[in-house]
Design a protein around this motif. Structure first.
Motif, PDB file in Angstrom:
ATOM      1  N   VAL A   1       0.613  -1.127   0.094  1.00 19.26           N
ATOM      2  CA  VAL A   1      -0.095   0.225   0.032  1.00 19.26           C
ATOM      3  C   VAL A   1       0.816   1.366   0.041  1.00 19.26           C
ATOM      4  CG1 VAL A   1      -1.624   1.129   1.196  1.00 19.26           C
ATOM      5  CG2 VAL A   1      -1.808  -1.290   1.256  1.00 19.26           C
ATOM      6  N   THR A   2       0.527   2.376  -0.907  1.00 22.61           N
ATOM      7  CA  THR A   2       1.317   3.524  -0.790  1.00 22.61           C
ATOM      8  C   THR A   2       1.213   4.234   0.434  1.00 22.61           C
ATOM      9  OG1 THR A   2       0.609   3.916  -3.219  1.00 22.61           O
ATOM     10  CG2 THR A   2       1.399   5.822  -1.832  1.00 22.61           C
ATOM     11  N   SER A   3       2.514   4.867   0.802  1.00 23.28           N
ATOM     12  CA  SER A   3       2.429   5.690   1.919  1.00 23.28           C
ATOM     13  C   SER A   3       3.489   6.660   1.787  1.00 23.28           C
ATOM     14  CB  SER A   3       3.317   4.533   3.385  1.00 23.28           C
ATOM     15  OG  SER A   3       4.268   4.219   3.090  1.00 23.28           O
ATOM     16  N   TYR A   4       3.093   7.948   2.284  1.00 22.66           N
ATOM     17  CA  TYR A   4       3.858   8.881   2.121  1.00 22.66           C
ATOM     18  C   TYR A   4       5.072   9.339   3.111  1.00 22.66           C
ATOM     19  CZ  TYR A   4       0.400   9.331  -1.761  1.00 22.66           C
ATOM     20  OH  TYR A   4      -0.204   9.190  -2.902  1.00 22.66           O
ATOM     21  N   SER A   5       5.104   8.735   4.438  1.00 29.29           N
ATOM     22  CA  SER A   5       5.965   9.057   5.395  1.00 29.29           C
ATOM     23  C   SER A   5       6.158   7.776   6.013  1.00 29.29           C
ATOM     24  CB  SER A   5       5.431  10.059   6.212  1.00 29.29           C
ATOM     25  OG  SER A   5       4.052   9.686   6.989  1.00 29.29           O
ATOM     26  N   PRO A   6       7.481   7.667   6.766  1.00 27.96           N
ATOM     27  CA  PRO A   6       7.818   6.496   7.596  1.00 27.96           C
ATOM     28  C   PRO A   6       6.526   6.177   8.429  1.00 27.96           C
ATOM     29  CG  PRO A   6       9.644   7.903   7.281  1.00 27.96           C
ATOM     30  CD  PRO A   6       8.307   8.933   7.035  1.00 27.96           C
ATOM     31  N   MET A   7       5.963   4.834   8.383  1.00 27.97           N
ATOM     32  CA  MET A   7       4.927   4.706   9.414  1.00 27.97           C
ATOM     33  C   MET A   7       4.622   3.040   9.429  1.00 27.97           C
ATOM     34  SD  MET A   7       1.483   5.588   6.956  1.00 27.97           S
ATOM     35  CE  MET A   7       0.501   4.584   7.984  1.00 27.97           C
ATOM     36  N   PHE A   8       3.855   2.565  10.461  1.00 29.88           N
ATOM     37  CA  PHE A   8       3.515   1.233  10.517  1.00 29.88           C
ATOM     38  C   PHE A   8       2.016   1.241  10.722  1.00 29.88           C
ATOM     39  CE2 PHE A   8       4.729   2.139  14.688  1.00 29.88           C
ATOM     40  CZ  PHE A   8       3.992   0.997  15.491  1.00 29.88           C
ATOM     41  N   TYR A   9       1.261   0.298  10.394  1.00 32.11           N
ATOM     42  CA  TYR A   9      -0.363  -0.009  10.829  1.00 32.11           C
ATOM     43  C   TYR A   9      -0.555  -1.489  10.330  1.00 32.11           C
ATOM     44  CZ  TYR A   9      -5.305   0.841  10.870  1.00 32.11           C
ATOM     45  OH  TYR A   9      -6.456   0.858  11.353  1.00 32.11           O
ATOM     46  N   VAL A  10      -0.782  -2.181  11.612  1.00 27.24           N
ATOM     47  CA  VAL A  10      -0.799  -3.560  11.543  1.00 27.24           C
ATOM     48  C   VAL A  10      -1.694  -4.088  12.372  1.00 27.24           C
ATOM     49  CG1 VAL A  10       0.699  -5.541  12.443  1.00 27.24           C
ATOM     50  CG2 VAL A  10       1.865  -3.679  11.763  1.00 27.24           C
ATOM     51  N   ALA A  11      -2.314  -5.286  11.715  1.00 30.21           N
ATOM     52  CA  ALA A  11      -3.770  -5.823  12.516  1.00 30.21           C
ATOM     53  C   ALA A  11      -2.983  -7.110  13.035  1.00 30.21           C
ATOM     54  CB  ALA A  11      -4.542  -6.198  11.584  1.00 30.21           C
ATOM     55  N   ALA A  12      -3.103  -7.237  14.395  1.00 27.62           N
ATOM     56  CA  ALA A  12      -2.658  -8.354  14.980  1.00 27.62           C
ATOM     57  C   ALA A  12      -3.728  -9.340  15.786  1.00 27.62           C
ATOM     58  CB  ALA A  12      -1.575  -8.114  16.165  1.00 27.62           C
ATOM     59  N   GLU A  13      -3.836 -10.528  15.523  1.00 27.82           N
ATOM     60  CA  GLU A  13      -4.664 -11.366  16.237  1.00 27.82           C
ATOM     61  C   GLU A  13      -3.684 -12.218  17.249  1.00 27.82           C
ATOM     62  OE1 GLU A  13      -7.962 -12.122  15.760  1.00 27.82           O
ATOM     63  OE2 GLU A  13      -8.233 -10.691  14.067  1.00 27.82           O
ATOM     64  N   MET A  14      -3.814 -12.282  18.378  1.00 29.82           N
ATOM     65  CA  MET A  14      -3.310 -12.956  19.582  1.00 29.82           C
ATOM     66  C   MET A  14      -4.084 -13.906  20.326  1.00 29.82           C
ATOM     67  SD  MET A  14      -1.251  -9.772  20.891  1.00 29.82           S
ATOM     68  CE  MET A  14       0.085 -10.683  21.494  1.00 29.82           C
ATOM     69  N   GLN A  15      -3.309 -15.153  20.362  1.00 29.91           N
ATOM     70  CA  GLN A  15      -4.144 -16.399  21.247  1.00 29.91           C
ATOM     71  C   GLN A  15      -3.735 -16.004  22.838  1.00 29.91           C
ATOM     72  OE1 GLN A  15      -6.287 -18.271  19.845  1.00 29.91           O
ATOM     73  NE2 GLN A  15      -5.778 -17.229  17.889  1.00 29.91           N
ATOM     74  N   PRO A  16      -4.463 -16.538  23.584  1.00 28.98           N
ATOM     75  CA  PRO A  16      -4.143 -16.367  25.156  1.00 28.98           C
ATOM     76  C   PRO A  16      -2.735 -16.924  25.572  1.00 28.98           C
ATOM     77  CG  PRO A  16      -6.164 -17.424  24.860  1.00 28.98           C
ATOM     78  CD  PRO A  16      -5.975 -17.390  23.378  1.00 28.98           C
ATOM     79  N   GLY A  17      -2.091 -15.996  26.080  1.00 24.52           N
ATOM     80  CA  GLY A  17      -0.492 -16.210  26.571  1.00 24.52           C
ATOM     81  C   GLY A  17       0.407 -15.777  25.425  1.00 24.52           C
ATOM     82  N   ALA A  18      -0.186 -15.513  24.416  1.00 24.97           N
ATOM     83  CA  ALA A  18       0.975 -14.987  23.317  1.00 24.97           C
ATOM     84  C   ALA A  18       1.586 -13.748  23.722  1.00 24.97           C
ATOM     85  CB  ALA A  18       0.247 -14.966  21.907  1.00 24.97           C
ATOM     86  N   ARG A  19       2.942 -13.671  23.367  1.00 20.43           N
ATOM     87  CA  ARG A  19       3.496 -12.361  23.722  1.00 20.43           C
ATOM     88  C   ARG A  19       4.071 -11.753  22.253  1.00 20.43           C
ATOM     89  NH1 ARG A  19       5.402 -12.011  29.123  1.00 20.43           N
ATOM     90  NH2 ARG A  19       7.271 -11.263  28.334  1.00 20.43           N
ATOM     91  N   LEU A  20       4.166 -10.263  22.244  1.00 20.12           N
ATOM     92  CA  LEU A  20       4.950  -9.728  21.209  1.00 20.12           C
ATOM     93  C   LEU A  20       5.442  -8.469  21.742  1.00 20.12           C
ATOM     94  CD1 LEU A  20       4.998  -9.405  18.050  1.00 20.12           C
ATOM     95  CD2 LEU A  20       2.747  -7.752  18.123  1.00 20.12           C
ATOM     96  N   GLU A  21       6.836  -8.330  21.266  1.00 22.08           N
ATOM     97  CA  GLU A  21       7.588  -7.095  21.582  1.00 22.08           C
ATOM     98  C   GLU A  21       7.428  -6.048  20.670  1.00 22.08           C
ATOM     99  OE1 GLU A  21      11.772  -7.005  23.675  1.00 22.08           O
ATOM    100  OE2 GLU A  21      11.956  -6.363  21.591  1.00 22.08           O
ATOM    101  N   ILE A  22       7.205  -4.859  21.012  1.00 23.82           N
ATOM    102  CA  ILE A  22       7.144  -3.758  20.142  1.00 23.82           C
ATOM    103  C   ILE A  22       8.270  -2.894  20.236  1.00 23.82           C
ATOM    104  CG2 ILE A  22       5.776  -1.778  19.303  1.00 23.82           C
ATOM    105  CD1 ILE A  22       4.235  -4.280  19.314  1.00 23.82           C
ATOM    106  N   ALA A  23       9.064  -3.074  19.350  1.00 23.35           N
ATOM    107  CA  ALA A  23      10.482  -2.506  19.374  1.00 23.35           C
ATOM    108  C   ALA A  23      10.313  -1.011  18.934  1.00 23.35           C
ATOM    109  CB  ALA A  23      11.367  -3.008  18.358  1.00 23.35           C
ATOM    110  N   PRO A  24      11.395  -0.149  19.652  1.00 20.48           N
ATOM    111  CA  PRO A  24      11.404   1.396  19.270  1.00 20.48           C
ATOM    112  C   PRO A  24      11.761   1.655  17.957  1.00 20.48           C
ATOM    113  CG  PRO A  24      13.058   0.962  20.708  1.00 20.48           C
ATOM    114  CD  PRO A  24      12.449  -0.579  20.572  1.00 20.48           C
ATOM    115  N   ASP A  25      11.268   1.116  16.992  1.00 17.59           N
ATOM    116  CA  ASP A  25      11.824   1.512  15.402  1.00 17.59           C
ATOM    117  C   ASP A  25      11.332   2.671  15.094  1.00 17.59           C
ATOM    118  OD1 ASP A  25      12.977  -1.151  15.469  1.00 17.59           O
ATOM    119  OD2 ASP A  25      11.189  -2.194  14.656  1.00 17.59           O
ATOM    120  N   TYR A  26      10.332   3.097  15.538  1.00 15.10           N
ATOM    121  CA  TYR A  26       9.602   4.575  15.183  1.00 15.10           C
ATOM    122  C   TYR A  26       9.482   5.370  16.431  1.00 15.10           C
ATOM    123  CZ  TYR A  26       8.149   1.979  11.056  1.00 15.10           C
ATOM    124  OH  TYR A  26       8.289   1.236   9.816  1.00 15.10           O
ATOM    125  N   THR A  27       9.722   6.686  16.070  1.00 10.33           N
ATOM    126  CA  THR A  27       9.640   7.565  17.377  1.00 10.33           C
ATOM    127  C   THR A  27       8.134   7.421  18.043  1.00 10.33           C
ATOM    128  OG1 THR A  27      11.115   9.122  16.167  1.00 10.33           O
ATOM    129  CG2 THR A  27       9.996   9.791  18.030  1.00 10.33           C
TER     130      THR A  27
END
Length: 296
Positions: free
Chosen positions: A167-193
């Protein structure tokens, strides 16, 4: 608390159809380029009923529609007629100006059914504010996905976890849909300000602190945080780099100057945004005699 919490503001758009608005808010007018964030539904239409957002204009932004359930028929002044279904992406760049409508497709209206999803506005950088309007539709199968340890990620726009959306984007960005099961973990790194986490459904924690359902957490800069799902959870991850200056918002217009918004108002009064296919009505400006609707 390690994050800033945004509470939703509920708005009824008529017919029992409600949205929960998270952005803009105070003090977080934007998160990266995200300047508007609506959680629409969950609503169930009876047979013969449906969504009817009449033609209305936009400038200076891109709209992103992402559905969890149901369908929407998009029409715009470029001549586009496009249905969107769960997992797909409709990206409309308003730029210099576009008009569009959003309605329930005929089949859904006849049978009745549910509608549930997220609509966002992405503010365009100043160099792209007056770009030619355009529209893109990307089916869900075209979007990159990541699967790991009970987490399913779909990269809607931008780059995340080493994957980049088409998808076209005009600036550095991220937009993500996440489906998580019970007990699942995900680290959100500081890749964007600037980063945020929106919990659409379920229960989860951020570094051990609970995030209420249908609330948004704005994360601190330069700090990794870990999401842990306590139940099955539906989560939206979003952010990017700070915008190149403040933005004015008036009705459906976003711009870096008040003059651009005033020009857009006069242009809409004069019906200068072009005709939307198969439409004969439109939403007047809020200061016109008829009440106005506000929807992306």
């Amino acid at each position: 608390m390690t994050f800033s919490l945004i509470k939703p503001h509920v708005k009824d758009l008529g017919g029992g159809f409600t949205v929960r608005r998270l952005l803009p808010s105070h003090p977080h007018k934007m998160v990266g380029p995200f300047i508007f964030f609506d959680h629409m539904g969950h609503v169930r239409f009876a047979p013969g009923e449906g969504l009817d957002v009449r033609p209305h204009p936009h400038i200076g932004l891109a709209t992103v529609t992402y559905l969890f359930e149901g369908a929407i028929l998009h029409r715009d002044s470029l001549g586009t007629v496009q249905e969107i279904h769960p997992g797909d992406v409709n990206w409309m760049t308003a730029g210099d100006g576009i008009a569009h409508s959003e309605r329930s497709p005929d089949a859904l209206r006849r049978a009745g059914g549910a509608l549930h999803g997220i609509q966002t506005w992405i503010a365009l950088p100043k160099e792209h504010e007056r770009t030619e309007p355009s529209f893109e539709h990307h089916p869900g199968v075209a979007l990159p996905t990541v699967s790991q340890d009970g987490v399913e990620l779909r990269i809607i726009v931008g780059s995340f976890f080493g994957k980049t959306s088409p998808v076209t984007s005009y600036s550095p960005m991220f937009y993500v849909a996440a489906e998580m099961q019970p007990g699942a973990r995900l680290e959100i790194a500081p890749d964007y300000t600037e980063r945020a986490v929106y919990l659409a459904e379920g229960e989860l924690t951020l570094d051990g602190e609970a995030l209420p359902e249908r609330h948004m957490a704005v994360l601190p800069e330069a700090q990794a945080l870990t999401i842990e799902a306590k139940t099955r959870a539906r989560v939206m991850l979003l952010g990017g780099e700070p915008m190149d200056g403040d933005r004015f918002i008036w009705w459906n217009f976003v711009a870096s100057s008040k003059e651009a918004i005033q020009q857009a108002k006069e242009r809409w009064r004069a019906q200068g945004f072009g005709k939307v296919p198969d439409e004969t009505e439109w939403i007047p400006l809020p200061d016109e005699p008829k009440p106005a609707e506000s929807f992306s």
